[in-house]
Write an enzyme that holds these catalytic residues in place. Sequence first.
Site, PDB file in Angstrom:
ATOM      1  CG  LEU A 136      -2.052  -0.931   1.373  1.00  0.00           C
ATOM      2  CD1 LEU A 136      -2.824  -0.654   2.668  1.00  0.00           C
ATOM      3  CD2 LEU A 136      -2.981  -0.860   0.182  1.00  0.00           C
ATOM      4  CG  ASP A 137       0.440   4.372  -2.841  1.00  0.00           C
ATOM      5  OD1 ASP A 137       1.323   3.644  -3.331  1.00  0.00           O
ATOM      6  OD2 ASP A 137      -0.471   4.893  -3.506  1.00  0.00           O
ATOM      7  NE  ARG A 138       6.217   8.025   3.317  1.00  0.00           N
ATOM      8  CZ  ARG A 138       7.231   7.897   4.194  1.00  0.00           C
ATOM      9  NH1 ARG A 138       6.986   7.966   5.492  1.00  0.00           N
ATOM     10  NH2 ARG A 138       8.461   7.705   3.765  1.00  0.00           N
ATOM     11  NE  ARG A 143      -1.748   8.358  -5.249  1.00  0.00           N
ATOM     12  CZ  ARG A 143      -0.478   8.531  -4.878  1.00  0.00           C
ATOM     13  NH1 ARG A 143       0.247   7.468  -4.522  1.00  0.00           N
ATOM     14  NH2 ARG A 143       0.047   9.723  -4.874  1.00  0.00           N
TER      15      ARG A 143
END
Length: 325
Positions: free
Chosen positions: A145-147, A248
Amino acid sequence: MKFKVTDLEAGQRIDKFLKRMLKDAPLSFIYKMFRQKDIKVNGKKAKIDFIIEEGDVIDIYLKDALLDKFHQDALLRPVKPDFNIIYEDENVLIADKPKGLLVHADEEGEKRVTLQNMVLNYLAQKGEFDPHSLTSFIPSPAHRLDRNTAGIVVFGKNLPTQQELLTLFRERKNIEKRYTLLVRGETNREGEIDFPLIKDPETRMVKVGKVERGAKPALTAYKRIKAFPCGFSLVEAELLTGRTHQLRVHFAYIGHPIVGDAKYGDFQVNDSFERMYGFKNQFLHATYFGFKSIEGRLSYLSGKEFTSPLTEKEKNILDSLGRLE
């Protein structure tokens, strides 16, 4: 050195086994060991693609000085295991990752405060992970997962489990991942976003491209949960492929960027949400993960579903948007 293969180490190529054991050895050195017949299995010269099985005896002819040089303990950088556990058994750990936390160590130097390091500290405290073992498998996430995305991350606690998880995530037929996101504008009630994606190695940005020019197919399904008259939509999205930054980029491309997205979002909207709510992250949350009908080691997880609730800040934002109606 002599090693006997256990059931947890079986089923992998011998060069992969050696790379895990000699963590700092370059691949060229490992290949050279095979050429010089320094690796034997059950007394016979081993080929580099040999699949090791339980009970195999591996002889490695390597000087102690080189062993010390090429092996580092899987360093447990002291850190408080500050994460919630959604589910855990002897094979799998499903964590609820907070926003702002990296899953892995990054290329820019952050190696201590990561979800993986927190999980390793937790498992070491339980006696389920030995960082000093030459051959110990390092429990690892099966995906990322992205930060700045919160929610569900699935870890494999042993090699056979990790291999099965990686296959499940690669094929994507028998797992289901859903995300909850807040986007600008009013989306359709439901739909699919089908645009190939490609990453620019220089800017590290992902963009819509053409397959014939290297872009990879990317498919997102979504349904709108709620449309706010003040100009935003709460959406549930399902990843049918797993490309970097897929949600995104896809939602930005159709004119509905995710609130708070610092790379692909609407910067004016982001600024207003930061001023009004102190919200500095993207409103993107991995809220649901499910196993469908699966076979093998993890068959007992068939039909199991796991959820991660929205953060209090996310809930407060939705409540506030609702009052603006």
